[in-house]
Design a protein around this motif. Structure first.
Motif, PDB file in Angstrom:
ATOM      1  N   MET A   1     -17.251  83.806 168.059  1.00  6.15           N
ATOM      2  CA  MET A   1     -18.383  84.674 168.316  1.00  6.15           C
ATOM      3  C   MET A   1     -18.014  86.121 168.006  1.00  6.15           C
ATOM      4  O   MET A   1     -18.853  86.881 167.560  1.00  6.15           O
ATOM      5  CB  MET A   1     -18.823  84.518 169.756  1.00  6.15           C
ATOM      6  N   LYS A   2     -16.779  86.501 168.219  1.00  2.41           N
ATOM      7  CA  LYS A   2     -16.391  87.870 167.954  1.00  2.41           C
ATOM      8  C   LYS A   2     -16.407  88.200 166.466  1.00  2.41           C
ATOM      9  O   LYS A   2     -16.658  89.329 166.088  1.00  2.41           O
ATOM     10  CB  LYS A   2     -15.001  88.128 168.522  1.00  2.41           C
ATOM     11  N   SER A   3     -16.152  87.220 165.616  1.00  2.00           N
ATOM     12  CA  SER A   3     -16.138  87.502 164.188  1.00  2.00           C
ATOM     13  C   SER A   3     -17.526  87.890 163.685  1.00  2.00           C
ATOM     14  O   SER A   3     -17.647  88.729 162.793  1.00  2.00           O
ATOM     15  CB  SER A   3     -15.607  86.299 163.407  1.00  2.00           C
ATOM     16  N   GLY A   4     -18.560  87.308 164.243  1.00  2.25           N
ATOM     17  CA  GLY A   4     -19.921  87.669 163.846  1.00  2.25           C
ATOM     18  C   GLY A   4     -20.243  89.116 164.163  1.00  2.25           C
ATOM     19  O   GLY A   4     -20.838  89.829 163.346  1.00  2.25           O
ATOM     20  N   VAL A   5     -19.829  89.578 165.327  1.00  2.07           N
ATOM     21  CA  VAL A   5     -20.089  90.961 165.738  1.00  2.07           C
ATOM     22  C   VAL A   5     -19.304  91.929 164.853  1.00  2.07           C
ATOM     23  O   VAL A   5     -19.821  92.976 164.440  1.00  2.07           O
ATOM     24  CB  VAL A   5     -19.733  91.155 167.224  1.00  2.07           C
ATOM     25  N   ILE A   6     -18.067  91.575 164.526  1.00  2.00           N
ATOM     26  CA  ILE A   6     -17.251  92.432 163.661  1.00  2.00           C
ATOM     27  C   ILE A   6     -17.857  92.520 162.264  1.00  2.00           C
ATOM     28  O   ILE A   6     -17.913  93.601 161.658  1.00  2.00           O
ATOM     29  CB  ILE A   6     -15.804  91.903 163.612  1.00  2.00           C
ATOM     30  N   ILE A   7     -18.342  91.407 161.748  1.00  2.00           N
ATOM     31  CA  ILE A   7     -18.950  91.400 160.417  1.00  2.00           C
ATOM     32  C   ILE A   7     -20.258  92.188 160.413  1.00  2.00           C
ATOM     33  O   ILE A   7     -20.549  92.921 159.455  1.00  2.00           O
ATOM     34  CB  ILE A   7     -19.152  89.957 159.931  1.00  2.00           C
ATOM     35  N   ILE A   8     -21.044  92.072 161.473  1.00  2.96           N
ATOM     36  CA  ILE A   8     -22.282  92.861 161.569  1.00  2.96           C
ATOM     37  C   ILE A   8     -21.960  94.354 161.582  1.00  2.96           C
ATOM     38  O   ILE A   8     -22.601  95.144 160.878  1.00  2.96           O
ATOM     39  CB  ILE A   8     -23.086  92.460 162.824  1.00  2.96           C
ATOM     40  N   THR A   9     -20.953  94.747 162.346  1.00  2.00           N
ATOM     41  CA  THR A   9     -20.558  96.152 162.422  1.00  2.00           C
ATOM     42  C   THR A   9     -20.076  96.656 161.060  1.00  2.00           C
ATOM     43  O   THR A   9     -20.439  97.759 160.631  1.00  2.00           O
ATOM     44  CB  THR A   9     -19.444  96.334 163.467  1.00  2.00           C
ATOM     45  N   THR A  10     -19.292  95.846 160.372  1.00  2.00           N
ATOM     46  CA  THR A  10     -18.814  96.219 159.041  1.00  2.00           C
ATOM     47  C   THR A  10     -19.982  96.390 158.076  1.00  2.00           C
ATOM     48  O   THR A  10     -20.009  97.343 157.279  1.00  2.00           O
ATOM     49  CB  THR A  10     -17.845  95.147 158.506  1.00  2.00           C
ATOM     50  N   GLY A  11     -20.964  95.499 158.133  1.00  2.00           N
ATOM     51  CA  GLY A  11     -22.136  95.603 157.264  1.00  2.00           C
ATOM     52  C   GLY A  11     -22.945  96.856 157.522  1.00  2.00           C
ATOM     53  O   GLY A  11     -23.402  97.521 156.581  1.00  2.00           O
ATOM     54  N   VAL A  12     -23.116  97.206 158.782  1.00  2.00           N
ATOM     55  CA  VAL A  12     -23.868  98.430 159.121  1.00  2.00           C
ATOM     56  C   VAL A  12     -23.123  99.661 158.615  1.00  2.00           C
ATOM     57  O   VAL A  12     -23.739 100.597 158.072  1.00  2.00           O
ATOM     58  CB  VAL A  12     -24.118  98.497 160.643  1.00  2.00           C
ATOM     59  N   ILE A  13     -21.801  99.668 158.757  1.00  2.00           N
ATOM     60  CA  ILE A  13     -21.009 100.797 158.252  1.00  2.00           C
ATOM     61  C   ILE A  13     -21.124 100.889 156.735  1.00  2.00           C
ATOM     62  O   ILE A  13     -21.235 101.988 156.178  1.00  2.00           O
ATOM     63  CB  ILE A  13     -19.539 100.655 158.703  1.00  2.00           C
TER      64      ILE A  13
END
Length: 75
Positions: A1-13
């Motif tokens: 579940m944490k990988s999804g949040v990290i990928i979302i954050t990277t995409g927004v950046i």
């Protein structure tokens, strides 16, 4: 579940960086090739960031905690 949040954050950046690169260069017909490349790379990074964000959302939705299936075999 944490990988999804990290990928979302990277995409927004990535989307934010793409917007900064795109709007940092003034648009006119006689723009130098170097600045044109920066403007086009901003577009590319922004679009990639949108794709990464959508992939992160899908990964988050697929991997969120689901209740375990308990099978009772009472014979």
């Amino acid at each position: 579940m944490k990988s999804g949040v990290i990928i979302i954050t990277t995409g927004v950046i990535m989307v934010i960086c793409g917007l900064i690169l795109f709007y940092a260069v003034q648009s006119n017909p006689q723009i130098e090739p170097f600045f044109r490349t920066i403007k086009h790379s901003g577009t590319f990074i922004g679009l990639l960031g949108i794709g990464v964000t959508l992939a992160g959302i899908l990964l988050y939705l697929i991997n969120r905690n689901q209740p375990q299936i308990q099978e009772d075999f009472d014979v």
